[in-house]
Design an enzyme around this catalytic site. Structure first.
Site, PDB file in Angstrom:
ATOM      1  N   ARG A 185      99.715  81.713  16.010  1.00 24.81           N
ATOM      2  CA  ARG A 185     100.426  82.978  15.856  1.00 24.81           C
ATOM      3  C   ARG A 185     100.414  83.441  14.410  1.00 24.81           C
ATOM      4  NH1 ARG A 185     105.483  80.341  18.510  1.00 24.81           N
ATOM      5  NH2 ARG A 185     104.569  78.830  17.106  1.00 24.81           N
ATOM      6  N   SER A 201     108.449  79.382  22.502  1.00 26.72           N
ATOM      7  CA  SER A 201     109.324  78.835  23.548  1.00 26.72           C
ATOM      8  C   SER A 201     110.719  78.571  22.977  1.00 26.72           C
ATOM      9  CB  SER A 201     108.745  77.533  24.099  1.00 26.72           C
ATOM     10  OG  SER A 201     107.544  77.783  24.776  1.00 26.72           O
ATOM     11  N   HIS A 232     101.753  82.568  25.573  1.00 29.63           N
ATOM     12  CA  HIS A 232     100.922  81.540  26.224  1.00 29.63           C
ATOM     13  C   HIS A 232      99.947  82.190  27.202  1.00 29.63           C
ATOM     14  CE1 HIS A 232     104.462  78.613  25.434  1.00 29.63           C
ATOM     15  NE2 HIS A 232     103.471  78.273  24.627  1.00 29.63           N
ATOM     16  N   LYS A 287     111.881  63.595  24.952  1.00 24.97           N
ATOM     17  CA  LYS A 287     112.332  64.904  24.447  1.00 24.97           C
ATOM     18  C   LYS A 287     113.057  65.628  25.574  1.00 24.97           C
ATOM     19  CE  LYS A 287     109.893  68.749  22.418  1.00 24.97           C
ATOM     20  NZ  LYS A 287     108.553  69.261  22.068  1.00 24.97           N
TER      21      LYS A 287
HETATM   22  O1  PNS Z   1     103.601  73.372  22.903  1.00 26.15           O
HETATM   23  P1  PNS Z   1     103.658  72.211  21.960  1.00 26.15           P
HETATM   24  O2  PNS Z   1     105.037  71.596  21.991  1.00 26.15           O
HETATM   25  O3  PNS Z   1     103.221  72.553  20.578  1.00 26.15           O
HETATM   26  O4  PNS Z   1     102.632  71.130  22.574  1.00 26.15           O
HETATM   27  C1  PNS Z   1     102.434  69.919  21.933  1.00 26.15           C
HETATM   28  C2  PNS Z   1     101.524  68.965  22.713  1.00 26.15           C
HETATM   29  C3  PNS Z   1     102.106  68.647  24.094  1.00 26.15           C
HETATM   30  C4  PNS Z   1     100.154  69.603  22.885  1.00 26.15           C
HETATM   31  C5  PNS Z   1     101.432  67.709  21.821  1.00 26.15           C
HETATM   32  O5  PNS Z   1     102.722  67.238  21.562  1.00 26.15           O
HETATM   33  C6  PNS Z   1     100.602  66.595  22.433  1.00 26.15           C
HETATM   34  O6  PNS Z   1      99.396  66.654  22.400  1.00 26.15           O
HETATM   35  N1  PNS Z   1     101.282  65.573  22.987  1.00 26.15           N
HETATM   36  C7  PNS Z   1     100.636  64.430  23.556  1.00 26.15           C
HETATM   37  C8  PNS Z   1     100.738  63.223  22.621  1.00 26.15           C
HETATM   38  C9  PNS Z   1      99.550  63.168  21.666  1.00 26.15           C
HETATM   39  O7  PNS Z   1      98.407  63.194  22.062  1.00 26.15           O
HETATM   40  N2  PNS Z   1      99.850  63.060  20.350  1.00 26.15           N
HETATM   41  C10 PNS Z   1      98.826  62.969  19.344  1.00 26.15           C
HETATM   42  C11 PNS Z   1      98.268  64.306  18.941  1.00 26.15           C
HETATM   43  S1  PNS Z   1      98.940  64.769  17.396  1.00 26.15           S
END
Ligand code: PNS
Length: 163
Positions: free
Chosen positions: A90, A128, A17, A41
């Site tokens: 990645r 993570s 990150h 979650k």
């Molecule tokens: O590190 P991650 O877990 O891949 O991050 C995911 C994240 C937080 C960026 C994603 O879950 C997110 O954007 N959550 C907010 C809800 C949202 O906007 N969902 C629609 C987009 S698919």
């Protein structure tokens, strides 16, 4: 001024990150690392712990700040008047999920574009979830996370084990 959002769960933040933060900080005038809060979650680190650790991690870059958000990422990006969402890639295995997320976000608003940055070779195995698993099973995770993240993980493990 170009404002970009780097969203993620960051549970916990990893060296991968931070590598993306460093690259993005050179590309945009200001970068906001945004911790997405998903109350349904379960997480290893609290949102506060993630934000505090990230604040220490990004201290070397004056154009990087840390925030948290709940709800839709696109709503957050629009509210902050950010034109760009940054995500790290990645391996090709990340692509399907990232492509879907970028498409949904573009469907929700054409005003925000998603930009992908390839992570450094040596961090391409890091995630993570791998750090969580190693930490929870008693392995040495210290070389996988930035130094400010080590103590919050140790504290979370201790709190969970009751010691
Ligand atoms: O590190 P991650 O877990 O891949 O991050 C995911 C994240 C937080 C960026 C994603 O879950 C997110 O954007 N959550 C907010 C809800 C949202 O906007 N969902 C629609 C987009 S698919």
């Amino acid at each position: 001024m170009s404002l970009a959002i780097y969203p993620g769960s960051f549970d916990p933040p990893t060296l991968g990150h931070l590598d993306v933060v460093e690259r993005a900080s050179r590309l945009f005038d200001h970068l906001v690392v945004a911790v997405g809060v998903n109350s349904s979650k379960s997480s290893m680190l609290t949102c506060d712990a993630r934000v505090r650790a990230l604040e220490q991690c990004v201290a070397p870059w004056p154009n990087v700040s840390v925030d948290s958000f709940s709800g839709l990422l696109i709503d957050y990006a629009l509210a902050r008047e950010a034109g760009i969402i940054v995500r790290g890639l990645r391996a090709t295995s990340d692509f399907d999920y990232e492509f879907q997320m970028a498409m949904v976000n573009r469907r929700l608003s054409e005003q925000v574009d998603t930009v992908f940055l390839m992570t450094r070779w040596e961090y391409s195995y890091l995630s993570s979830s791998i750090v969580r698993e190693v930490a929870q099973l008693g392995g040495n995770y210290s070389e996988m996370v930035p130094p400010p993240v080590r103590k919050p993980i140790a504290d979370a493990l201790r709190a969970r084990s009751g010691y």
